[in-house]
Write a protein that holds these residues in place. Sequence first.
Motif, PDB file in Angstrom:
ATOM      1  N   LEU A 292      36.445  31.172  41.810  1.00 27.80           N
ATOM      2  CA  LEU A 292      36.427  31.094  43.268  1.00 27.80           C
ATOM      3  C   LEU A 292      35.036  30.633  43.678  1.00 27.80           C
ATOM      4  O   LEU A 292      34.079  31.396  43.576  1.00 27.80           O
ATOM      5  CB  LEU A 292      36.691  32.506  43.814  1.00 27.80           C
ATOM      6  N   HIS A 293      34.934  29.365  44.031  1.00 29.39           N
ATOM      7  CA  HIS A 293      33.609  28.878  44.416  1.00 29.39           C
ATOM      8  C   HIS A 293      33.735  27.744  45.414  1.00 29.39           C
ATOM      9  O   HIS A 293      34.844  27.275  45.715  1.00 29.39           O
ATOM     10  CB  HIS A 293      32.799  28.462  43.185  1.00 29.39           C
ATOM     11  N   ASP A 299      42.712  25.715  50.088  1.00 28.70           N
ATOM     12  CA  ASP A 299      44.046  25.993  49.585  1.00 28.70           C
ATOM     13  C   ASP A 299      43.976  26.610  48.178  1.00 28.70           C
ATOM     14  O   ASP A 299      44.638  27.599  47.876  1.00 28.70           O
ATOM     15  CB  ASP A 299      44.831  24.669  49.570  1.00 28.70           C
ATOM     16  N   GLU A 300      43.110  26.027  47.348  1.00 28.48           N
ATOM     17  CA  GLU A 300      42.955  26.552  45.977  1.00 28.48           C
ATOM     18  C   GLU A 300      42.418  27.984  46.008  1.00 28.48           C
ATOM     19  O   GLU A 300      42.842  28.837  45.249  1.00 28.48           O
ATOM     20  CB  GLU A 300      41.985  25.664  45.190  1.00 28.48           C
ATOM     21  N   ARG A 301      41.480  28.190  46.908  1.00 31.49           N
ATOM     22  CA  ARG A 301      40.900  29.536  47.008  1.00 31.49           C
ATOM     23  C   ARG A 301      41.950  30.560  47.422  1.00 31.49           C
ATOM     24  O   ARG A 301      42.020  31.653  46.877  1.00 31.49           O
ATOM     25  CB  ARG A 301      39.775  29.568  48.051  1.00 31.49           C
ATOM     26  N   LEU A 302      42.748  30.175  48.423  1.00 28.55           N
ATOM     27  CA  LEU A 302      43.773  31.101  48.901  1.00 28.55           C
ATOM     28  C   LEU A 302      44.788  31.412  47.803  1.00 28.55           C
ATOM     29  O   LEU A 302      45.203  32.551  47.633  1.00 28.55           O
ATOM     30  CB  LEU A 302      44.487  30.535  50.145  1.00 28.55           C
ATOM     31  N   LYS A 303      45.133  30.360  47.052  1.00 32.92           N
ATOM     32  CA  LYS A 303      46.098  30.548  45.959  1.00 32.92           C
ATOM     33  C   LYS A 303      45.517  31.496  44.901  1.00 32.92           C
ATOM     34  O   LYS A 303      46.200  32.391  44.413  1.00 32.92           O
ATOM     35  CB  LYS A 303      46.442  29.204  45.316  1.00 32.92           C
ATOM     36  N   ALA A 304      44.232  31.274  44.559  1.00 33.65           N
ATOM     37  CA  ALA A 304      43.594  32.123  43.550  1.00 33.65           C
ATOM     38  C   ALA A 304      43.576  33.573  44.023  1.00 33.65           C
ATOM     39  O   ALA A 304      43.859  34.507  43.271  1.00 33.65           O
ATOM     40  CB  ALA A 304      42.167  31.636  43.290  1.00 33.65           C
ATOM     41  N   LEU A 305      43.280  33.719  45.291  1.00 36.55           N
ATOM     42  CA  LEU A 305      43.210  35.061  45.854  1.00 36.55           C
ATOM     43  C   LEU A 305      44.586  35.726  45.869  1.00 36.55           C
ATOM     44  O   LEU A 305      44.721  36.909  45.517  1.00 36.55           O
ATOM     45  CB  LEU A 305      42.657  34.963  47.278  1.00 36.55           C
ATOM     46  N   ALA A 306      45.602  34.945  46.249  1.00 34.65           N
ATOM     47  CA  ALA A 306      46.968  35.502  46.306  1.00 34.65           C
ATOM     48  C   ALA A 306      47.398  35.921  44.901  1.00 34.65           C
ATOM     49  O   ALA A 306      47.983  37.000  44.718  1.00 34.65           O
ATOM     50  CB  ALA A 306      47.925  34.466  46.883  1.00 34.65           C
ATOM     51  N   ALA A 307      47.067  35.099  43.904  1.00 31.39           N
ATOM     52  CA  ALA A 307      47.454  35.421  42.528  1.00 31.39           C
ATOM     53  C   ALA A 307      46.733  36.692  42.072  1.00 31.39           C
ATOM     54  O   ALA A 307      47.305  37.544  41.394  1.00 31.39           O
ATOM     55  CB  ALA A 307      47.110  34.257  41.607  1.00 31.39           C
ATOM     56  N   ALA A 310      48.315  39.634  43.703  1.00 33.14           N
ATOM     57  CA  ALA A 310      49.639  39.903  43.136  1.00 33.14           C
ATOM     58  C   ALA A 310      49.532  40.451  41.706  1.00 33.14           C
ATOM     59  O   ALA A 310      50.543  40.752  41.082  1.00 33.14           O
ATOM     60  CB  ALA A 310      50.470  38.626  43.148  1.00 33.14           C
ATOM     61  N   GLY A 311      48.317  40.536  41.191  1.00 32.75           N
ATOM     62  CA  GLY A 311      48.144  41.066  39.845  1.00 32.75           C
ATOM     63  C   GLY A 311      48.428  40.035  38.765  1.00 32.75           C
ATOM     64  O   GLY A 311      48.575  40.370  37.595  1.00 32.75           O
ATOM     65  N   GLU A 312      48.524  38.758  39.162  1.00 30.68           N
ATOM     66  CA  GLU A 312      48.796  37.712  38.161  1.00 30.68           C
ATOM     67  C   GLU A 312      47.514  37.209  37.523  1.00 30.68           C
ATOM     68  O   GLU A 312      47.541  36.405  36.593  1.00 30.68           O
ATOM     69  CB  GLU A 312      49.514  36.522  38.839  1.00 30.68           C
ATOM     70  N   VAL A 313      46.405  37.634  38.062  1.00 32.38           N
ATOM     71  CA  VAL A 313      45.097  37.219  37.539  1.00 32.38           C
ATOM     72  C   VAL A 313      44.279  38.482  37.277  1.00 32.38           C
ATOM     73  O   VAL A 313      44.283  39.406  38.084  1.00 32.38           O
ATOM     74  CB  VAL A 313      44.389  36.303  38.577  1.00 32.38           C
ATOM     75  N   ILE A 328      40.113  43.054  49.214  1.00 35.17           N
ATOM     76  CA  ILE A 328      41.085  43.324  48.160  1.00 35.17           C
ATOM     77  C   ILE A 328      41.147  44.832  47.985  1.00 35.17           C
ATOM     78  O   ILE A 328      40.165  45.453  47.610  1.00 35.17           O
ATOM     79  CB  ILE A 328      40.663  42.646  46.849  1.00 35.17           C
ATOM     80  N   ALA A 329      42.303  45.380  48.324  1.00 33.79           N
ATOM     81  CA  ALA A 329      42.420  46.840  48.297  1.00 33.79           C
ATOM     82  C   ALA A 329      42.315  47.347  46.862  1.00 33.79           C
ATOM     83  O   ALA A 329      42.791  46.704  45.928  1.00 33.79           O
ATOM     84  CB  ALA A 329      43.760  47.245  48.894  1.00 33.79           C
ATOM     85  N   ASP A 330      41.674  48.502  46.728  1.00 35.07           N
ATOM     86  CA  ASP A 330      41.645  49.212  45.443  1.00 35.07           C
ATOM     87  C   ASP A 330      41.118  48.389  44.278  1.00 35.07           C
ATOM     88  O   ASP A 330      41.613  48.495  43.174  1.00 35.07           O
ATOM     89  CB  ASP A 330      43.049  49.711  45.063  1.00 35.07           C
TER      90      ASP A 330
END
Length: 486
Positions: A292-293, A299-307, A310-313, A328-330
């Motif tokens: 994340l930079h 769009d890429e940042r949002l996708k990375a964050l969503a992943a 979601a625990g996919e990363v 980011i909770a917890d």
Amino acid sequence: MQAENTPEAQVDAPPARFSTLPLDAKLLRAVADAGYETMTPIQAKAIPVVLSGRDVMGAAQTGTGKTAAFSIPLLQKMMRHESASVSPARHPVRALVLAPTRELADQVANNVKTYARHTQLRSTVVFGGIDMKPQTLELKKGVEVLIATPGRLLDHIEAKNCNLSQVEYVVLDEADRMLDIGFLPDLQRILSYLPKTRQTLLFSATFSPEIKKLAQSYLQDPLLVEVARPNATASTVEQRFYRVEEDDKRAAVRQILRERGITQSIVFVNSKLGAARLARAFERDGLRTSALHGDKSQDERLKALAAFKAGEVDLLVATDVAARGLDIADLPAVFNYDIPFHAEDYVHRIGRTGRAGASGLAFTFVDRDDGRLTGEIEKLLKKKLEVEPYELRDERPRRSLPPRARETDFSDERPAAPRRSSASPPPPRRAPASDPFFDRPYEPPAEDQATAAWDRAPAPAAAGNSLSRFIKPRRRIAALLGGPKG
Ligand code: AMP
């Protein structure tokens, strides 16, 4: 001042239970109602000392369980004054707790009420910003325990609303903050009204010369009670500073993840290039990683964050600018893979964990060239950082990272304004093999072991307990890293 020593034998002992303390059954019942079984380190150390009648200087702050550490033994000592009498004259203030803010005063008052609920002891709280009348009514009814902010207490003293002539116990809670706010003259005045023969407890996160002076003036032969919990920033964030060589940092991250059973983390670096390279290296290690930079599109940042959410990363390797404002909770942990160039960024970074009362871990890797940067963090936090040597137990062959990012590219993420520390730092020096700092195996200090034992203890049933720190290892990350199977 005498420091309390923890005998070796107690270090490995399981956390002490409240039921082992010589406490009245009514207090033990209240503690059990609150869902607490075992004491936190500050409680295990301070409660017996307070019960013994000694003055105490406690190095602890919110989040360590310090409120119970002083309120429970003081309530125990006041049990002899417990009386069913309704006459106000029979309920003079015996214990006075001074706190810097209305929030803290209110919090302490709620704790005291919780622990005193099965007793006849009464308590109330007074702080500024609200009508004095309801407070006056409560005071006139008579209370054994009075919790107050200094300014409002002086108003009540001047209005002769409370009788402090029988005070036997005084607590100066978060004394450093009281001094920072400028309450010293108020404290001096209040203390001058109190009986000289009394037990005084002072709690502070830091022991600046001013705090020591305050202690010298108002405490008698105090015992220093402290727990090694370097968490001066967010009260719920455990901050660790490890001396790690540049080439060993990636292995150190993996080892910490494995040993602590950490499921997800943000790894902070100082440059875009460094973030991209490190993310690729962690991917090669088998960790699901995103970078994340600032070179990533929104769009890429949002996708990375969503992943990540979601625990996919498993790992987000991020620069300061890209990570600012992420909620980011917890999030169980953050790593300062590169120590930030600016101390304020340190505070922002570790603020990503331990949010909303959850507990968190912040690991900062310090190498030999980072002295000035740690110095800036120390100045900002107003405390000495304890940098511990870190022992790498990872058996796998180490793969060197590409040249240290900040040597080649470290200023791209900063705002355009010139910053004082953007001068090129010297290239990192490798420690000689004989350097005692690097060779000495890491052994946590005794207090840390006690803290760790407490951290590992099962969570009490009560809701809202912010102390339990349980990070369930996720099967995948643990298996990849050869750690415990979740
Ligand atoms: P404090 O440091 O006093 O603000 O306490 C922080 C939090 O720890 C509060 O939510 C307390 O209710 C909780 N707490 C205090 N003592 C214990 C204990 N022995 N076990 C578990 N939680 C505790």
